[in-house]
Design a protein around this motif. Structure first.
Motif, mmCIF file in Angstrom:
data_model
loop_
_atom_site.group_PDB
_atom_site.id
_atom_site.type_symbol
_atom_site.label_atom_id
_atom_site.label_comp_id
_atom_site.label_asym_id
_atom_site.label_seq_id
_atom_site.Cartn_x
_atom_site.Cartn_y
_atom_site.Cartn_z
ATOM 1 N N UNK A 155 1.005 -1.153 -0.070
ATOM 2 C CA UNK A 155 -0.026 0.112 -0.082
ATOM 3 C C UNK A 155 0.859 1.288 -0.071
ATOM 4 N N UNK A 156 1.805 1.370 0.931
ATOM 5 C CA UNK A 156 2.665 2.641 0.869
ATOM 6 C C UNK A 156 3.428 2.628 -0.424
ATOM 7 N N UNK A 157 4.128 1.694 -0.647
ATOM 8 C CA UNK A 157 4.817 1.610 -2.022
ATOM 9 C C UNK A 157 3.958 1.900 -3.198
ATOM 10 N N UNK A 158 2.866 1.373 -3.344
ATOM 11 C CA UNK A 158 1.906 1.987 -4.378
ATOM 12 C C UNK A 158 1.567 3.482 -4.579
ATOM 13 N N UNK A 159 1.308 3.911 -3.101
ATOM 14 C CA UNK A 159 0.879 5.393 -3.300
ATOM 15 C C UNK A 159 2.112 6.104 -3.380
ATOM 16 N N UNK A 160 3.368 5.747 -2.945
ATOM 17 C CA UNK A 160 4.634 6.478 -3.412
ATOM 18 C C UNK A 160 4.988 6.294 -4.650
ATOM 19 N N UNK A 161 4.952 5.171 -5.238
ATOM 20 C CA UNK A 161 5.072 4.918 -6.612
ATOM 21 C C UNK A 161 4.298 5.856 -7.458
ATOM 22 N N UNK A 162 3.193 5.860 -7.303
ATOM 23 C CA UNK A 162 2.110 6.751 -8.217
ATOM 24 C C UNK A 162 2.536 8.245 -7.892
ATOM 25 N N UNK A 163 2.821 8.694 -6.802
ATOM 26 C CA UNK A 163 3.253 9.994 -6.657
ATOM 27 C C UNK A 163 4.181 10.355 -7.298
ATOM 28 N N UNK A 164 5.490 9.451 -7.598
ATOM 29 C CA UNK A 164 6.651 9.582 -8.168
ATOM 30 C C UNK A 164 6.536 9.773 -9.862
ATOM 31 N N UNK A 165 5.405 9.267 -10.276
ATOM 32 C CA UNK A 165 5.037 9.315 -11.722
ATOM 33 C C UNK A 165 4.796 10.861 -11.944
ATOM 34 N N UNK A 166 4.873 11.445 -13.311
ATOM 35 C CA UNK A 166 4.247 12.517 -13.893
ATOM 36 C C UNK A 166 2.828 12.162 -14.263
ATOM 37 N N UNK A 167 1.962 12.135 -13.439
ATOM 38 C CA UNK A 167 0.549 11.407 -13.618
ATOM 39 C C UNK A 167 -0.367 12.445 -13.151
ATOM 40 N N UNK A 168 -1.413 12.613 -13.763
ATOM 41 C CA UNK A 168 -2.475 13.580 -13.277
ATOM 42 C C UNK A 168 -3.908 12.569 -12.902
ATOM 43 N N UNK A 169 -3.809 11.449 -13.174
ATOM 44 C CA UNK A 169 -4.923 10.759 -12.789
ATOM 45 C C UNK A 169 -4.653 8.978 -13.073
ATOM 46 N N UNK A 170 -5.549 8.175 -12.615
ATOM 47 C CA UNK A 170 -5.654 6.776 -12.842
ATOM 48 C C UNK A 170 -7.300 6.584 -13.033
ATOM 49 N N UNK A 171 -7.370 5.622 -14.175
ATOM 50 C CA UNK A 171 -8.657 5.301 -14.163
ATOM 51 C C UNK A 171 -8.791 3.713 -14.222
ATOM 52 N N UNK A 172 -10.117 2.868 -13.727
ATOM 53 C CA UNK A 172 -10.075 1.823 -13.495
ATOM 54 C C UNK A 172 -10.185 1.066 -14.747
ATOM 55 N N UNK A 173 -9.601 -0.356 -14.877
ATOM 56 C CA UNK A 173 -9.450 -1.111 -15.847
ATOM 57 C C UNK A 173 -10.108 -2.309 -15.759
ATOM 58 N N UNK A 174 -9.621 -2.970 -14.617
ATOM 59 C CA UNK A 174 -10.128 -4.426 -14.264
ATOM 60 C C UNK A 174 -10.084 -4.762 -12.839
ATOM 61 N N UNK A 175 -10.458 -5.835 -12.260
ATOM 62 C CA UNK A 175 -9.968 -6.479 -11.289
ATOM 63 C C UNK A 175 -9.069 -7.699 -11.554
ATOM 64 N N UNK A 176 -8.108 -7.813 -10.732
ATOM 65 C CA UNK A 176 -7.097 -8.806 -10.768
ATOM 66 C C UNK A 176 -7.629 -9.990 -9.917
ATOM 67 N N UNK A 177 -8.360 -9.719 -8.924
ATOM 68 C CA UNK A 177 -8.414 -10.363 -7.934
ATOM 69 C C UNK A 177 -9.046 -9.490 -6.603
ATOM 70 N N UNK A 178 -9.420 -10.199 -5.523
ATOM 71 C CA UNK A 178 -10.012 -9.422 -4.284
ATOM 72 C C UNK A 178 -8.768 -8.515 -3.909
ATOM 73 N N UNK A 179 -9.253 -7.136 -3.955
ATOM 74 C CA UNK A 179 -8.484 -6.052 -3.406
ATOM 75 C C UNK A 179 -7.287 -5.620 -4.316
#
Length: 164
Positions: free
Chosen positions: A101-125
């Motif tokens: 969870x922490x790694x995910x949030x810091x990784x997304x913040x390290x990108x030059x991104x302005x948004x994310x959109x949902x594509x698919x579930x790969x499994x629970x959570x």
């Protein structure tokens, strides 16, 4: 695939990952933001990707726990984000996964991104998203985000073979 989580669930997922070459990350040096270590890891990962392999970069299970070893878990998560951003400059990808969870949030913040959109579930959570960025190299990147305690044992394999 970047596995920054030290949870037992992620450890099982790492053990079940058959379609990957593993690059073991030096958690202590990364948490200290050692530039040479981050660069070495980024190049090792990029070299594996350049050879056509899937690469799983992960920290080894630590016993005692990181805090008991004097490792700042938040600093390690931030370093994981920096590492992934560096890898993407060396080896542009179409899909990447992040466990922790922490790694995910810091990784997304390290990108030059302005948004994310949902594509698919790969499994629970465990969700697959699309990165939206003004940087053409990142725009459209598919990214799996999951907390350390989430997902089935085969979630990394499903990222590679099962979800599109």
């Amino acid at each position: 695939m970047l596995a920054g989580s030290l949870s037992p669930v992620t450890a099982r997922q790492v053990a079940a990952a058959r379609s990957f070459d593993t690059v073991w990350l030096d958690a202590s040096a990364m948490a200290q933001r050692d530039a040479a270590t981050l660069e070495r890891h980024a190049r090792d990962i990029a070299n594996g990707l350049a050879s056509g392999r899937n690469v799983l970069a992960c920290t080894r299970p630590l016993n005692p726990l990181p805090a008991e070893r004097g490792i700042d878990a938040q600093a390690l998560a931030r370093a994981g984000g920096e590492l992934l951003a560096r890898v993407l400059t060396l080896a542009p990808l179409q899909r990447v996964g992040i466990a922790g969870g922490d790694t995910s949030s810091h990784a997304v913040q390290a990108f030059d991104a302005w948004g994310l959109s949902y594509v698919a579930d790969i499994g629970a959570g465990t969700s697959l998203c699309r990165v939206h960025s003004d940087d053409a190299a990142l725009d459209g990147l598919e990214i799996m985000l999951k907390g350390g305690q989430m997902g089935s044992d085969d979630v990394f394999e499903r990222l590679v073979h099962g979800a599109s």
